[in-house]
Scaffold this active site. Sequence first.
Site, PDB file in Angstrom:
ATOM      1  N   LYS A 226      28.855  13.576   5.588  1.00 11.01           N
ATOM      2  CA  LYS A 226      29.250  11.718   6.663  1.00 11.01           C
ATOM      3  C   LYS A 226      29.411  12.716   7.968  1.00 11.01           C
ATOM      4  CE  LYS A 226      29.900   8.100   3.355  1.00 11.01           C
ATOM      5  NZ  LYS A 226      30.926   7.776   3.155  1.00 11.01           N
ATOM      6  N   ARG A 260      30.493  10.370  -5.032  1.00  9.39           N
ATOM      7  CA  ARG A 260      28.650  10.257  -4.905  1.00  9.39           C
ATOM      8  C   ARG A 260      28.113  11.013  -3.903  1.00  9.39           C
ATOM      9  NH1 ARG A 260      27.242   6.751  -0.647  1.00  9.39           N
ATOM     10  NH2 ARG A 260      25.338   5.031  -1.468  1.00  9.39           N
TER      11      ARG A 260
END
Length: 281
Positions: A226, A260
């Site tokens: 991210k 995740r």
Amino acid sequence: MVFASAAVICVMHTTINVGGRLLDLSSPVVMGILNATPDSFFSASRVESEEAVARRAAEIVEQGGTIIDVGACSTRPGADFVDEQEELRRLEMALRRIRADFPDAIVSVDTFRPSVAQRAVEEWGADIINDVSEGTGTSDTGESMFQCVARLRVPYVLMSVEPNLESMLRRFGSEVAELHALGVSDVILDPGFGFGKTLEENYSLLNDIDRLKVLGLPLLVGISRKSMLYRVLDTTPEQVLNATTAANSVALTKGANILRVHDVKEAVETVRIFNAITKNK
């Protein structure tokens, strides 16, 4: 497991019921990302054909992933809007193939639409609903996501868009009480890294996520590749695998039950090392 804070002592619930099977999260597990989209922020995660879905699902399973998380509507900043029919078309293609190839796999669906969640579970065999909207989505009939999940009787990932831990705890507390009142017993908390938070807020939250354990629920962490990583390093999503592993290691020490990730093999290895370090504690 018992967690204690200054004011609260609560029992940790680390087992969830997935379609009649008990999934034990007392030892962390890995959720592999499968994006049935053309525009997810990490290009290597995109699979647009049935054959590509099959290859990616096989990769997740063979590398030790416990859950396959299927998304068909990108939530990255600036992503093109995908209407419900297109999301359903992509999900049907992906879920049918995954179920054909891996009938026993645990599959979650990443959606904010209750009507999509319903079809994914009832028609295509999804096991878990992973909701990035914090329950704010509604169907054409007015049914909320919370009501939909209660009716479907499946585990639910509740993701926060709050900017800091204090507001997150307050809102999670209220939402979890509402879900339990509706009969949803298997709730997984996701602090929502990258959603509604500044760069500094993301890192402050990562440092403090162990405090979410006061709610007694499993914790999912999704930091993989991210912007909170590649912005600090002034690089790109393609170049932050090492940073992802470092951040996931911190998340594990802070109590994450599910990672995740895009890179399943590396995350599974990270969990194995974490378990080796902590097994005698």
